[in-house]
Design a protein around this motif. Structure first.
Motif, PDB file in Angstrom:
ATOM      1  N   SER A 179     -14.266  -9.683 -34.400  1.00 36.06           N
ATOM      2  CA  SER A 179     -12.835  -9.400 -34.488  1.00 36.06           C
ATOM      3  C   SER A 179     -12.020 -10.503 -33.815  1.00 36.06           C
ATOM      4  O   SER A 179     -12.513 -11.251 -32.964  1.00 36.06           O
ATOM      5  N   THR A 180     -10.744 -10.565 -34.176  1.00 34.68           N
ATOM      6  CA  THR A 180      -9.824 -11.532 -33.587  1.00 34.68           C
ATOM      7  C   THR A 180      -9.250 -10.977 -32.288  1.00 34.68           C
ATOM      8  O   THR A 180      -9.414  -9.785 -31.972  1.00 34.68           O
ATOM      9  N   LYS A 181      -8.559 -11.823 -31.522  1.00 31.96           N
ATOM     10  CA  LYS A 181      -7.930 -11.374 -30.275  1.00 31.96           C
ATOM     11  C   LYS A 181      -6.869 -10.313 -30.555  1.00 31.96           C
ATOM     12  O   LYS A 181      -6.711  -9.356 -29.785  1.00 31.96           O
ATOM     13  N   GLU A 233      -6.850  -8.132 -33.004  1.00 29.34           N
ATOM     14  CA  GLU A 233      -7.542  -6.882 -33.319  1.00 29.34           C
ATOM     15  C   GLU A 233      -8.120  -6.251 -32.058  1.00 29.34           C
ATOM     16  O   GLU A 233      -8.092  -5.023 -31.898  1.00 29.34           O
ATOM     17  N   ASP A 234      -8.647  -7.079 -31.150  1.00 31.10           N
ATOM     18  CA  ASP A 234      -9.165  -6.557 -29.888  1.00 31.10           C
ATOM     19  C   ASP A 234      -8.051  -5.916 -29.064  1.00 31.10           C
ATOM     20  O   ASP A 234      -8.245  -4.868 -28.426  1.00 31.10           O
TER      21      ASP A 234
END
Length: 257
Positions: A89-91, A93-94
């Motif tokens: 996941s991307t930052k 999304e995190d």
């Protein structure tokens, strides 16, 4: 001779119904003994042994549930660690996932807050103020609606998270009472009941004071001595919920076109 026969026969005729009534009484008593034995199945039906067994079973199941929750929390921690290590996941999304976890009540929460403590009145409590009737048993114990009123008022007061006794509340939590015991997420609790919330203490106190249900509760506090205590905390930590979060019966509603 005829008068003598009548006089001797009279008492015998009167005695026969008495003997029949006595026999019927003994037969009925025997029937009651047999029925009582069959009902009790060999146990003493004048005791509360069955209730005691039920109480012991509830306590045993509550302890089992607590141990299972600890095991679930440990496994969830391992799953989260593996997911964080292996996900792509991307930052952004995190960050979104972290916000959702915080809102769901599964993450530890620390901040200013309040603890509200409710307790039963003394069992021998009497009316404390004039022109108030003497209490009935139900007037002296905490009820489900009292606990629910505190929880709802704290949410309305902007609570970021709430813990009842030692369990964090989530969207599927149900505060229910059976008799004078609280059953929450498979575990059983007895008073005094403690409800803790992280949020602005002043705003939450105002929400507690504005609740009609709690205003009514305060009448019983003043009249009969029901327990009510509000403690303010500069730093309060609520643990994350560690039980199951699966919905078994709810279904998503289709969006309105």
């Amino acid at each position: 001779m005829s008068n003598s026969d009548d006089s001797s026969a009279g008492p015998r005729r009167r005695a026969r119904p008495v003997r029949l009534l006595t026999a019927a009484v003994f037969a009925l008593a025997g029937l009651l003994f047999v029925t009582s034995f069959n009902t009790s199945k060999g146990t003493n039906i004048r005791t509360d042994a069955s209730l005691l067994k039920l109480s012991d079973l509830i306590k045993e199941r509550s302890q089992d549930n607590a141990e299972l929750e600890q095991g679930t929390a440990a496994v969830r921690g391992q799953v989260d660690t593996l997911a964080e290590r292996d996900d792509g996941s991307t930052k952004a999304e995190d960050a979104k996932l972290a916000a959702l976890r915080a809102a769901s009540g599964t993450e530890e929460l620390t901040g200013k807050g309040l603890t509200v403590t409710l307790n039963d009145a003394p069992p021998n409590a009497t009316a404390r103020i004039p022109n108030v009737p003497e209490p009935q048993p139900n007037d002296l114990v905490i009820h489900q609606q009292d606990l629910q009123a505190v929880v709802n008022a704290l949410w309305r007061g902007g609570a970021q998270g709430i813990q009842v006794m030692d369990q964090r509340l989530i969207s599927t939590s149900a505060v229910r009472c059976v008799g004078n015991t609280l059953i929450l997420q498979g575990r059983v609790y007895s008073p005094p009941y403690k409800i803790s919330a992280v949020g602005d203490p002043g705003t939450m106190k105002k929400a507690l004071a504005a609740s009609p249900a709690l205003q009514n509760y305060q009448l019983y506090v003043n009249a009969y001595g029901l327990g009510w205590k509000v403690d303010e905390h500069k730093a309060l930590t609520l643990p994350g919920y560690s039980g199951t979060v699966d919905l078994h019966y709810a279904k998503p509603v289709a969006p309105t076109p």
